[in-house]
Design a protein around this motif. Sequence first.
Motif, PDB file in Angstrom:
ATOM      1  N   UNK A   1      -0.961   2.803  10.117  1.00 14.22           N
ATOM      2  CA  UNK A   1      -0.854   1.323   9.948  1.00 14.22           C
ATOM      3  C   UNK A   1      -1.123   0.591  11.231  1.00 14.22           C
ATOM      4  N   UNK A   2      -2.411   1.566  11.919  1.00  9.91           N
ATOM      5  CA  UNK A   2      -3.292   0.998  13.103  1.00  9.91           C
ATOM      6  C   UNK A   2      -4.572  -0.010  11.791  1.00  9.91           C
ATOM      7  N   UNK A   3      -4.396   0.716  11.351  1.00 10.73           N
ATOM      8  CA  UNK A   3      -6.298  -0.205  10.485  1.00 10.73           C
ATOM      9  C   UNK A   3      -5.229  -1.457   9.911  1.00 10.73           C
ATOM     10  N   UNK A   4      -4.237  -1.408   9.464  1.00 12.38           N
ATOM     11  CA  UNK A   4      -3.079  -2.882   8.461  1.00 12.38           C
ATOM     12  C   UNK A   4      -3.079  -3.978   9.494  1.00 12.38           C
ATOM     13  N   UNK A   5      -2.188  -3.464  10.771  1.00 12.51           N
ATOM     14  CA  UNK A   5      -2.178  -4.147  12.019  1.00 12.51           C
ATOM     15  C   UNK A   5      -3.273  -4.669  11.918  1.00 12.51           C
TER      16      UNK A   5
ATOM     17  N   UNK B   1       0.926  -0.829  -0.227  1.00 10.89           N
ATOM     18  CA  UNK B   1       0.194  -0.134   0.105  1.00 10.89           C
ATOM     19  C   UNK B   1       0.898   1.396  -0.027  1.00 10.89           C
ATOM     20  N   UNK B   2       0.193   2.302  -1.055  1.00  9.74           N
ATOM     21  CA  UNK B   2       0.763   3.702  -0.304  1.00  9.74           C
ATOM     22  C   UNK B   2       0.057   5.045  -0.386  1.00  9.74           C
ATOM     23  N   UNK B   3       0.201   5.338   0.638  1.00 11.00           N
ATOM     24  CA  UNK B   3      -0.841   6.993   0.923  1.00 11.00           C
ATOM     25  C   UNK B   3      -1.019   7.884  -0.645  1.00 11.00           C
TER      26      UNK B   3
ATOM     27  N   UNK C   1     -11.151   1.441   4.325  1.00 10.38           N
ATOM     28  CA  UNK C   1     -10.662   1.335   6.508  1.00 10.38           C
ATOM     29  C   UNK C   1     -10.082   2.801   5.728  1.00 10.38           C
ATOM     30  N   UNK C   2      -9.240   3.266   5.084  1.00  9.15           N
ATOM     31  CA  UNK C   2      -8.313   4.095   5.260  1.00  9.15           C
ATOM     32  C   UNK C   2      -9.126   5.424   4.560  1.00  9.15           C
TER      33      UNK C   2
ATOM     34  N   UNK D   1      -5.711   5.845   0.132  1.00  7.61           N
ATOM     35  CA  UNK D   1      -4.607   5.082  -0.595  1.00  7.61           C
ATOM     36  C   UNK D   1      -3.958   3.857  -1.792  1.00  7.61           C
ATOM     37  N   UNK D   2      -3.581   3.401  -2.136  1.00  9.78           N
ATOM     38  CA  UNK D   2      -3.450   3.237  -3.269  1.00  9.78           C
ATOM     39  C   UNK D   2      -2.884   1.275  -3.493  1.00  9.78           C
TER      40      UNK D   2
END
Length: 378
Positions: free
Chosen positions: A288-292, A263-265, A330-331, A339-340
């Motif tokens: 980062x928290x979303x990914x975790x 992912x890239x913002x 979610x992002x 994010x892409x």
Amino acid sequence: MNVADLLFGDLASIISIMIVLVILVLMFVMSVRLFLDRRKKGYLSMTISIVIVALHYMLQFYLKLHALDTSLTAYILLVLKIISFVLLNMGIYQLYNKTKRKQYVFFYGLIVMGLIVSLLHFFIPRMYSGTEEQVKLLQDLGLELYVFLLIFLCFYLIPPFIGQQVKYQIALTVYFLNQTAHLINVYAYSDANRWFSLADRGLPLIYYFLLFMLLFERIVELMQAIYNSSITDGLTRLYNRKFFYNRVTQYVQRHLPIAILFSDIDNFKKLNDTKGHQMGDDVLKQVAQILKDEVEEYGIAGRYGGEEMVVMVTDPSVKMEEFAERVRKRIESETIVTASIGFSKYKSGLSAEELIKQADEAMYKAKSTGKNKVVKYA
């Protein structure tokens, strides 16, 4: 020799002292090693205090072997006891805190006050004209009572500033019980009650064992912290690039069915330029928290560099299209950025580097064809 002899016999005190000395040697080795590795004042204070405690018990050992028990030796032992107790508790405080001038004034002030109280040892014989035994008992009563003041001060003032508060307070409670048993035995039973004598010998073992465990667990905490800092990114707390790559390599070498999400913002540089780097850092932590959160049960997440974050999904039952889209949504909904995202799945013959590169290429395609979308590597 039976159990009763070990608990109440002539050798009981010597055995107790030897066990305490063994515990102190172990604490000394750990403390010196910590000081040499980290050069913190707390470990130096701890080391010095352990040495003084050891000197106190070695002197006790010598006096027991040679059956020496004079007013002066009792005084010296008590002064060493107070100095070592204060320094030991200062060392425990310093294990978790930087010590400022006012803390030094407090702890060293306690030692100075104890030395002032100890002067009563020399004045009592001039002030009181009782029997020799009575004078001997009164000479150090002030110091003995001062120990209680030290215990209460440490019990209430130090725990809020350290970890392992419960263990520390239990240790001080044991020390309090030991001091109480000692005074009752000396002043009420002329040091002749076998049960109070047993408590006076046995409770220090528990006290120093608890301090040993406190120091040992502090070492474990520090080692864990050092290890975590070596494998995680300081800002996002995601795994760093090296650790993430090594984990992917392990799975690839075992030919396990994993998938990589890259992912890239979107427009992150513009965000930093317009809203500042603090906002940029906040966004990185949110993403980062979303990914975790999303990958917690399926794999691991890492920061690959800058605003690029990666996920390794190790559960083959996860549908990557749905998983990646859920992350993207979610992002978009929970942060001020989009994010892409690109992802790829492991195929036989791929290396870890190639697998990650495929996910990176899919992400680049998502970014170059409109951003805020998910693209699967084809």
